[in-house]
Design a protein around this motif. Structure first.
Motif, PDB file in Angstrom:
ATOM      1  N   GLU A  53       0.824  -1.205   0.000  1.00  0.00           N
ATOM      2  CA  GLU A  53       0.000   0.000   0.000  1.00  0.00           C
ATOM      3  C   GLU A  53       0.863   1.262   0.000  1.00  0.00           C
ATOM      4  OE1 GLU A  53      -3.414   0.227  -0.189  1.00  0.00           O
ATOM      5  OE2 GLU A  53      -3.207  -1.904  -0.669  1.00  0.00           O
ATOM      6  N   GLU A  54       2.145   1.094   0.286  1.00  0.00           N
ATOM      7  CA  GLU A  54       3.035   2.249   0.372  1.00  0.00           C
ATOM      8  C   GLU A  54       3.172   2.949  -0.974  1.00  0.00           C
ATOM      9  OE1 GLU A  54       7.776   3.182   1.249  1.00  0.00           O
ATOM     10  OE2 GLU A  54       6.939   1.223   1.771  1.00  0.00           O
ATOM     11  N   VAL A  55       2.908   4.242  -1.005  1.00  0.00           N
ATOM     12  CA  VAL A  55       3.023   5.037  -2.230  1.00  0.00           C
ATOM     13  C   VAL A  55       4.434   5.608  -2.302  1.00  0.00           C
ATOM     14  CG1 VAL A  55       2.202   7.056  -3.497  1.00  0.00           C
ATOM     15  CG2 VAL A  55       0.567   5.600  -2.264  1.00  0.00           C
ATOM     16  N   VAL A  56       5.166   5.252  -3.374  1.00  0.00           N
ATOM     17  CA  VAL A  56       6.549   5.721  -3.504  1.00  0.00           C
ATOM     18  C   VAL A  56       6.658   6.918  -4.444  1.00  0.00           C
ATOM     19  CG1 VAL A  56       7.573   3.475  -2.965  1.00  0.00           C
ATOM     20  CG2 VAL A  56       7.004   4.033  -5.339  1.00  0.00           C
ATOM     21  N   PHE A  57       5.627   7.093  -5.259  1.00  0.00           N
ATOM     22  CA  PHE A  57       5.635   8.231  -6.186  1.00  0.00           C
ATOM     23  C   PHE A  57       4.203   8.718  -6.402  1.00  0.00           C
ATOM     24  CE2 PHE A  57       4.708   9.735 -10.448  1.00  0.00           C
ATOM     25  CZ  PHE A  57       5.561  10.821 -10.547  1.00  0.00           C
ATOM     26  N   GLU A  58       4.073  10.048  -6.512  1.00  0.00           N
ATOM     27  CA  GLU A  58       2.755  10.614  -6.792  1.00  0.00           C
ATOM     28  C   GLU A  58       2.902  11.905  -7.596  1.00  0.00           C
ATOM     29  OE1 GLU A  58      -1.419  11.805  -4.496  1.00  0.00           O
ATOM     30  OE2 GLU A  58       0.395  11.347  -3.319  1.00  0.00           O
ATOM     31  N   ALA A  59       2.077  12.042  -8.621  1.00  0.00           N
ATOM     32  CA  ALA A  59       1.964  13.294  -9.372  1.00  0.00           C
ATOM     33  C   ALA A  59       0.573  13.866  -9.117  1.00  0.00           C
ATOM     34  CB  ALA A  59       2.171  13.059 -10.865  1.00  0.00           C
ATOM     35  N   LYS A  60       0.503  15.161  -8.816  1.00  0.00           N
ATOM     36  CA  LYS A  60      -0.776  15.804  -8.494  1.00  0.00           C
ATOM     37  C   LYS A  60      -1.040  16.964  -9.449  1.00  0.00           C
ATOM     38  CE  LYS A  60      -0.839  14.816  -3.495  1.00  0.00           C
ATOM     39  NZ  LYS A  60      -0.921  15.431  -2.137  1.00  0.00           N
ATOM     40  N   LEU A 111      10.910  17.743 -20.031  1.00  0.00           N
ATOM     41  CA  LEU A 111      10.037  18.752 -20.614  1.00  0.00           C
ATOM     42  C   LEU A 111       9.515  19.656 -19.502  1.00  0.00           C
ATOM     43  CD1 LEU A 111       7.901  16.697 -23.189  1.00  0.00           C
ATOM     44  CD2 LEU A 111       9.866  18.162 -23.655  1.00  0.00           C
ATOM     45  N   PRO A 112       9.081  20.862 -19.820  1.00  0.00           N
ATOM     46  CA  PRO A 112       8.541  21.747 -18.779  1.00  0.00           C
ATOM     47  C   PRO A 112       7.140  21.325 -18.355  1.00  0.00           C
ATOM     48  CG  PRO A 112       8.313  22.762 -20.935  1.00  0.00           C
ATOM     49  CD  PRO A 112       9.088  21.504 -21.151  1.00  0.00           C
ATOM     50  N   HIS A 113       6.616  21.983 -17.335  1.00  0.00           N
ATOM     51  CA  HIS A 113       5.215  21.816 -16.946  1.00  0.00           C
ATOM     52  C   HIS A 113       4.690  23.178 -16.515  1.00  0.00           C
ATOM     53  CE1 HIS A 113       7.215  21.623 -13.029  1.00  0.00           C
ATOM     54  NE2 HIS A 113       6.046  21.885 -12.460  1.00  0.00           N
ATOM     55  N   ASP A 114       3.389  23.372 -16.623  1.00  0.00           N
ATOM     56  CA  ASP A 114       2.783  24.646 -16.251  1.00  0.00           C
ATOM     57  C   ASP A 114       2.344  24.659 -14.793  1.00  0.00           C
ATOM     58  OD1 ASP A 114       3.062  25.610 -18.872  1.00  0.00           O
ATOM     59  OD2 ASP A 114       1.184  24.653 -19.483  1.00  0.00           O
ATOM     60  N   SER A 115       1.872  23.498 -14.338  1.00  0.00           N
ATOM     61  CA  SER A 115       1.384  23.423 -12.959  1.00  0.00           C
ATOM     62  C   SER A 115       1.430  21.985 -12.485  1.00  0.00           C
ATOM     63  CB  SER A 115      -0.054  23.961 -12.871  1.00  0.00           C
ATOM     64  OG  SER A 115      -0.915  23.192 -13.709  1.00  0.00           O
ATOM     65  N   GLY A 116       1.329  21.816 -11.173  1.00  0.00           N
ATOM     66  CA  GLY A 116       1.328  20.472 -10.604  1.00  0.00           C
ATOM     67  C   GLY A 116       2.515  20.209  -9.695  1.00  0.00           C
ATOM     68  N   GLU A 117       2.418  19.096  -8.976  1.00  0.00           N
ATOM     69  CA  GLU A 117       3.448  18.737  -8.000  1.00  0.00           C
ATOM     70  C   GLU A 117       3.834  17.267  -8.146  1.00  0.00           C
ATOM     71  OE1 GLU A 117       1.279  19.613  -4.446  1.00  0.00           O
ATOM     72  OE2 GLU A 117       1.829  21.735  -4.447  1.00  0.00           O
ATOM     73  N   VAL A 118       5.067  16.973  -7.764  1.00  0.00           N
ATOM     74  CA  VAL A 118       5.578  15.601  -7.773  1.00  0.00           C
ATOM     75  C   VAL A 118       6.097  15.268  -6.384  1.00  0.00           C
ATOM     76  CG1 VAL A 118       7.470  14.144  -8.602  1.00  0.00           C
ATOM     77  CG2 VAL A 118       6.130  15.483 -10.232  1.00  0.00           C
ATOM     78  N   TYR A 119       5.737  14.075  -5.903  1.00  0.00           N
ATOM     79  CA  TYR A 119       6.172  13.608  -4.586  1.00  0.00           C
ATOM     80  C   TYR A 119       6.882  12.271  -4.737  1.00  0.00           C
ATOM     81  CZ  TYR A 119       3.006  17.117  -2.648  1.00  0.00           C
ATOM     82  OH  TYR A 119       2.379  18.302  -2.328  1.00  0.00           O
ATOM     83  N   VAL A 120       8.017  12.124  -4.102  1.00  0.00           N
ATOM     84  CA  VAL A 120       8.735  10.855  -4.045  1.00  0.00           C
ATOM     85  C   VAL A 120       8.879  10.468  -2.574  1.00  0.00           C
ATOM     86  CG1 VAL A 120      10.871   9.632  -4.562  1.00  0.00           C
ATOM     87  CG2 VAL A 120       9.967  11.302  -6.195  1.00  0.00           C
ATOM     88  N   ASP A 121       8.399   9.287  -2.253  1.00  0.00           N
ATOM     89  CA  ASP A 121       8.408   8.796  -0.859  1.00  0.00           C
ATOM     90  C   ASP A 121       7.749   9.809   0.078  1.00  0.00           C
ATOM     91  OD1 ASP A 121       9.776   6.473  -1.626  1.00  0.00           O
ATOM     92  OD2 ASP A 121      11.697   7.506  -1.507  1.00  0.00           O
ATOM     93  N   GLY A 122       6.681  10.412  -0.396  1.00  0.00           N
ATOM     94  CA  GLY A 122       5.907  11.338   0.424  1.00  0.00           C
ATOM     95  C   GLY A 122       6.473  12.739   0.522  1.00  0.00           C
ATOM     96  N   LYS A 123       7.647  12.973  -0.061  1.00  0.00           N
ATOM     97  CA  LYS A 123       8.273  14.297   0.013  1.00  0.00           C
ATOM     98  C   LYS A 123       8.144  15.020  -1.329  1.00  0.00           C
ATOM     99  CE  LYS A 123      11.720  12.725   3.379  1.00  0.00           C
ATOM    100  NZ  LYS A 123      13.178  12.477   3.614  1.00  0.00           N
ATOM    101  N   LYS A 124       7.722  16.266  -1.260  1.00  0.00           N
ATOM    102  CA  LYS A 124       7.559  17.054  -2.477  1.00  0.00           C
ATOM    103  C   LYS A 124       8.925  17.357  -3.101  1.00  0.00           C
ATOM    104  CE  LYS A 124       5.678  21.421  -4.214  1.00  0.00           C
ATOM    105  NZ  LYS A 124       4.996  22.687  -3.846  1.00  0.00           N
ATOM    106  N   VAL A 125       9.029  17.158  -4.413  1.00  0.00           N
ATOM    107  CA  VAL A 125      10.247  17.512  -5.142  1.00  0.00           C
ATOM    108  C   VAL A 125      10.129  18.995  -5.499  1.00  0.00           C
ATOM    109  CG1 VAL A 125      11.676  17.061  -7.165  1.00  0.00           C
ATOM    110  CG2 VAL A 125      10.436  15.171  -6.071  1.00  0.00           C
ATOM    111  N   GLU A 126      10.985  19.802  -4.894  1.00  0.00           N
ATOM    112  CA  GLU A 126      10.847  21.255  -5.023  1.00  0.00           C
ATOM    113  C   GLU A 126      11.262  21.761  -6.406  1.00  0.00           C
ATOM    114  OE1 GLU A 126       9.328  23.126  -3.018  1.00  0.00           O
ATOM    115  OE2 GLU A 126       9.132  21.802  -1.282  1.00  0.00           O
ATOM    116  N   HIS A 127      12.320  21.209  -6.940  1.00  0.00           N
ATOM    117  CA  HIS A 127      12.814  21.674  -8.244  1.00  0.00           C
ATOM    118  C   HIS A 127      12.846  20.478  -9.186  1.00  0.00           C
ATOM    119  CE1 HIS A 127      13.885  25.439  -6.309  1.00  0.00           C
ATOM    120  NE2 HIS A 127      14.544  24.751  -5.392  1.00  0.00           N
TER     121      HIS A 127
END
Length: 502
Positions: A257-264, A306-322
Motif C-alpha cells: 500500500e506504500e506510495v513511492v511516487f505521486e503526481a498531483k 520537458l517543462p510543466h505549467d502546474s502540478g506537484e511531484v512527490y517521491v516517498d511522500g516528500k515534495k520535489v521542489e525543483h
C-alpha cells in the motif's frame, strides 16, 4: 529466365571475431511478399546490407533475374533495381522532398539542375502513393516520421525498383498510417514488385506474407509458405528454436500500500492536463493510450526533461521542489526514454563508456578513474543484465536493440534507484529479448523496486503489469486492476469510451 527476381546463394559475412552470416541462401519472386524474421542479432540487417551495398559478402553470390551481379556499393544496388528502406532514414533534412528523391541523380537542363522537372515528377510519385496533399517543395525537416517514410518509398519508386526491402516499417507508425502503408505495399505487389518485409510484429507477418523465412545465429532455420496452419508459435520457434510458453513471467509480487511516487494535478498546456497518478512499492504500473495521447510527454515532464505549467511531484511522500532530471535521480527515480538510440545512448561510444557516463563517482578515487574499479563495475553489470556479446569495448551502435536496451537499464540500475520509468522498453526488439526484459522487470520488483511501463502493446501490458492507467487526449480517463484486464475494454478506454464510471 529464373522464376526468382532475386537469389542470394550461400552468403557469408565475417566481421572481426564474429561470423554474422553463415551460408545463407534466400530468394524472392516478382509480386511476392517474403517476410524475413529473426531475433536481434540473427543476421537480418547484415543480409539486407549485403543486398543494399553497405556490406560486401565474404562469400556467396547474388543473382538478379538469373544474372550474377557484384553489389559493391549502394549505387550498384540501385542500378540493379533494389530499393532498401532502412529503419534509420537516409534523408537530408534541409533539402526538399524532390531534392531527396533525386539526390545524386538530379535532372539537368542546359547544364543546370532542372528543379521544375524534379518537382513535377516528384509530385506525380507522391500522388501515386496517396500523398498528393504534400508538396514536393516541402523540406524534409517539416515532415512527420510517417511522411519521411513515404519519401523513402518514393525514392525506391522513382528508380523503378523491382525489389523493395522494408525494415521494421511500422515501428513508429499509427494504426491509420500502418493501414495506408499496407495499401501501398499491396499496390506495389500488384505491380510485380518483389518485397522483402522485416518485422518483429508477428501479426503483420501472418497478415502480409506469401512466404516466411527464419534466421537464427546467422543461419536460415526454415522457409514456409504462409497459410492458415501457420501460427505465432510456429514463427517464434523459427526465430528462437523453441516455443515461448512462459512468455510473460508469473507475477507473484504483491505491491504494498506504500506510495513511492505521486503526481498531483500535473499539466502542460496543449499536451496534457490534470494528471494524477500514484505508484506503489513493488508495483508495475502500465500506461497506455493511442499515439498522441500524451504518454511520453507526461513522463518526460514529470521527470523534468520537458517543462510543466502546474502540478506537484512527490517521491516517498516528500515534495520535489525543483523538478529536473538531476533532482529526480537524487530522489531515486530514473527514466529510460522511448527513443533509446537518440536519447538513451551515445551510439558512437563504446558500451563501457555508456555504462560509466552517469556513474563515474563509483569508479573513481580522488577524482581519478580507477581502472580496476572500472573493470569490475563493467563486468558486474554486463553479467547482471546478460549483455551479449560480452564485449564492453564494442560501439553501442553495433549491439542489437535488445542489448542496447540492457545497457541503458544497466547504467541506471547502477545509480541504485527505487523507481524506474520505462517508455516503450521493448519497441523494436525480438520476442526472446522481450521475454528477457520482462523477467528483469519482474526480478527488480522482487527486490522492492517500483516500475512505470509505457507501452503501445496491449498484450504486453496485460502480461506484465499489476495495474494499467489509460490516457486519452492528454488525460487519464480510466484505470484497470489485474483482475479487470480485458483487451476490448482497454481499447475502448484508449478511444475515449470510459468503462469505469463514478
Amino acid at each position: 529466365m529464373s522464376e526468382y527476381v532475386l537469389e542470394m546463394k550461400n552468403i557469408s559475412k565475417v566481421f572481426p571475431g564474429v561470423k554474422a552470416l553463415d551460408q545463407v541462401s534466400f530468394n524472392l519472386k516478382a509480386g511476392e511478399i517474403h517476410c524475413l524474421i529473426g531475433e536481434n542479432g540473427a543476421g537480418k540487417s547484415t543480409l539486407i546490407k549485403c543486398l543494399g551495398g553497405q556490406h560486401t559478402p565474404s562469400e556467396g553470390e547474388i543473382y538478379i533475374n538469373g544474372k550474377k551481379v557484384d553489389i559493391v556499393n549502394a549505387k550498384v544496388s540501385r542500378e540493379n533495381g533494389i530499393g532498401v528502406i532502412y529503419q534509420e532514414f537516409n534523408l537530408v533534412p534541409l533539402f526538399t522532398i524532390a531534392e531527396n528523391i533525386y539526390l545524386g541523380r538530379e535532372y539537368k537542363k542546359n547544364g543546370l539542375i532542372d528543379r521544375a522537372g524534379m518537382f513535377r515528377d516528384a509530385d506525380e510519385i507522391l500522388k501515386s502513393l496517396g500523398q498528393e496533399h504534400i508538396s514536393s517543395k516541402t523540406r524534409v525537416y517539416e515532415l512527420s516520421t510517417s511522411q519521411q517514410q513515404m519519401i523513402e518509398i518514393s525514392k525506391a519508386v522513382s528508380t523503378n525498383s523491382k525489389i523493395i526491402v522494408f525494415d521494421e516499417p511500422t515501428a513508429v507508425l499509427t494504426q491509420k498510417e500502418t493501414e495506408l502503408l499496407f495499401k501501398i505495399i499491396a499496390q506495389l505487389k500488384a505491380q510485380g514488385v518483389g518485397i522483402i518485409y522485416i518485422t518483429h510484429r508477428l501479426d503483420e507477418v501472418l497478415e502480409l506474407a506469401d512466404r516466411i523465412t527464419g534466421l537464427r545465429d546467422g543461419k536460415i532455420t526454415s522457409t514456409v509458405d504462409n497459410g492458415p496452419d501457420v501460427t505465432k508459435d510456429d514463427l517464434v520457434a523459427m526465430m528462437v528454436g523453441r516455443k515461448l510458453e512462459a512468455y510473460y513471467p508469473q507475477r507473484v509480487v504483491t505491491p504494498s500500500e506504500e506510495v513511492v511516487f505521486e503526481a498531483k494535478n500535473f499539466s502542460l498546456k496543449g499536451t496534457f492536463s490534470d494528471v494524477n497518478m500514484k505508484l506503489h512499492k513493488g508495483e508495475i504500473l502500465g500506461i497506455c493510450g493511442l499515439v498522441g495521447a500524451g504518454r511520453t510527454e507526461t513522463m518526460k515532464s514529470i521527470f523534468g526533461v520537458l517543462p510543466h505549467d502546474s502540478g506537484e511531484v512527490y517521491v516517498d511522500g516528500k515534495k520535489v521542489e525543483h523538478i529536473s532530471p538531476h533532482e529526480l535521480i537524487k530522489h531515486g527515480m530514473v527514466l529510460l526514454p522511448e527513443d533509446r538510440k537518440n536519447e538513451g545512448l551515445s551510439l558512437m561510444q563504446t558500451a563501457a563508456i555508456n555504462l560509466c557516463i552517469p556513474n563515474y563517482d563509483q569508479i573513481s578515487k580522488n577524482g581519478l578513474v580507477n581502472s580496476k574499479m572500472r573493470s569490475e563495475f563493467i563486468d558486474k553489470y554486463f553479467n547482471m543484465l546478460m549483455v551479449k556479446p560480452a564485449l564492453p569495448g564494442r560501439l553501442a551502435v553495433n549491439f542489437s536493440g535488445g542489448n542496447q536496451q540492457k545497457i541503458i537499464i544497466a547504467k541506471w540500475l547502477a545509480r541504485n534507484p527505487h523507481i524506474l520509468v520505462m517508455d516503450e522498453p521493448t519497441r523494436g526488439i525480438d520476442v526472446n529479448a522481450k521475454a528477457e526484459i520482462y523477467n528483469i522487470m519482474n526480478d527488480l520488483t522482487h527486490q522492492g523496486m517500483s516500475i512505470v511501463m509505457v507501452s503501445s502493446e496491449m498484450a504486453e501490458l496485460m502480461g506484465v503489469c499489476d495495474r494499467i492507467m489509460v490516457m486519452y487526449e492528454g488525460k487519464f480517463v480510466d484505470e484497470f486492476t489485474r483482475d479487470e484486464f480485458d483487451e476490448q475494454n482497454l481499447a475502448k478506454a484508449q478511444s475515449g469510451i470510459v468503462v469505469h464510471t463514478a
